[in-house]
Motif scaffolding. Structure first.
Motif, PDB file in Angstrom:
ATOM      1  N   GLU A  41       9.788   7.522  -6.645  1.00 14.77           N
ATOM      2  CA  GLU A  41       8.693   7.027  -7.490  1.00 14.77           C
ATOM      3  C   GLU A  41       7.784   6.084  -6.706  1.00 14.77           C
ATOM      4  OE1 GLU A  41       7.861   8.087 -10.634  1.00 14.77           O
ATOM      5  OE2 GLU A  41       9.366   9.569 -10.050  1.00 14.77           O
ATOM      6  N   LEU A  42       8.374   5.181  -5.930  1.00 17.02           N
ATOM      7  CA  LEU A  42       7.572   4.276  -5.103  1.00 17.02           C
ATOM      8  C   LEU A  42       6.766   5.059  -4.063  1.00 17.02           C
ATOM      9  CD1 LEU A  42      10.081   1.348  -4.446  1.00 17.02           C
ATOM     10  CD2 LEU A  42       7.981   1.246  -5.822  1.00 17.02           C
ATOM     11  N   SER A  43       7.373   6.097  -3.504  1.00 14.33           N
ATOM     12  CA  SER A  43       6.689   6.915  -2.505  1.00 14.33           C
ATOM     13  C   SER A  43       5.493   7.637  -3.113  1.00 14.33           C
ATOM     14  CB  SER A  43       7.677   7.919  -1.904  1.00 14.33           C
ATOM     15  OG  SER A  43       7.079   8.635  -0.862  1.00 14.33           O
ATOM     16  N   LYS A  44       5.651   8.166  -4.312  1.00  7.93           N
ATOM     17  CA  LYS A  44       4.527   8.823  -4.996  1.00  7.93           C
ATOM     18  C   LYS A  44       3.406   7.823  -5.269  1.00  7.93           C
ATOM     19  CE  LYS A  44       7.439  12.208  -7.336  1.00  7.93           C
ATOM     20  NZ  LYS A  44       8.033  12.572  -8.629  1.00  7.93           N
ATOM     21  N   GLU A  45       3.776   6.637  -5.726  1.00  9.25           N
ATOM     22  CA  GLU A  45       2.785   5.597  -6.000  1.00  9.25           C
ATOM     23  C   GLU A  45       2.067   5.193  -4.706  1.00  9.25           C
ATOM     24  OE1 GLU A  45       0.371   3.158  -8.088  1.00  9.25           O
ATOM     25  OE2 GLU A  45       1.792   4.604  -8.917  1.00  9.25           O
ATOM     26  N   TRP A  46       2.820   5.087  -3.608  1.00 11.23           N
ATOM     27  CA  TRP A  46       2.227   4.758  -2.323  1.00 11.23           C
ATOM     28  C   TRP A  46       1.227   5.831  -1.890  1.00 11.23           C
ATOM     29  CZ3 TRP A  46       0.553   1.476   0.914  1.00 11.23           C
ATOM     30  CH2 TRP A  46       0.258   1.829   2.227  1.00 11.23           C
TER      31      TRP A  46
END
Length: 105
Positions: free
Chosen positions: A83-88
């Motif tokens: 999820e953090l990677s997608k947001e990044w």
């Protein structure tokens, strides 16, 4: 590096390192230092918090006569990292567009 790391970015980097393979604290800090000049002592509260949130687990392994604490990612940690990677990726796309003179699409 000029840009400071905020808490979500630090989480993303730590989880991404550990998602590749289990790692110990000093090893993780050396990898993260490629992106930001952080002190080793900055990492350990992050590792502890991620462990308390059940994103990481630890185990000890013998190394040169001493126990070394290794961190491994949990299933919920993998989900959080994704999820953090997608947001990044979304954030990076917007920043790249602005830096290249683009306007909102």
């Amino acid at each position: 590096m000029t840009f400071p790391l905020n808490a979500p970015m630090f989480d993303l980097l730590v989880l991404s390192v550990i998602a590749e393979s289990d790692a110990y604290g000093y090893q993780i800090s050396q990898i993260i230092k490629r992106a930001a000049n952080t002190k080793d002592s900055t990492l350990y509260p992050v590792l502890r918090r991620l462990q308390e949130q059940h994103f990481l687990e630890t185990y000890d392994e013998q190394f040169q006569g001493r126990n070394r604490k290794y961190y491994t990612i949990t299933d919920s940690g993998r989900y959080y990292q994704e999820e953090l990677s997608k947001e990044w990726d979304r954030y990076k796309t917007i920043i790249d567009d602005i830096v290249k003179g683009g306007i909102e699409k």
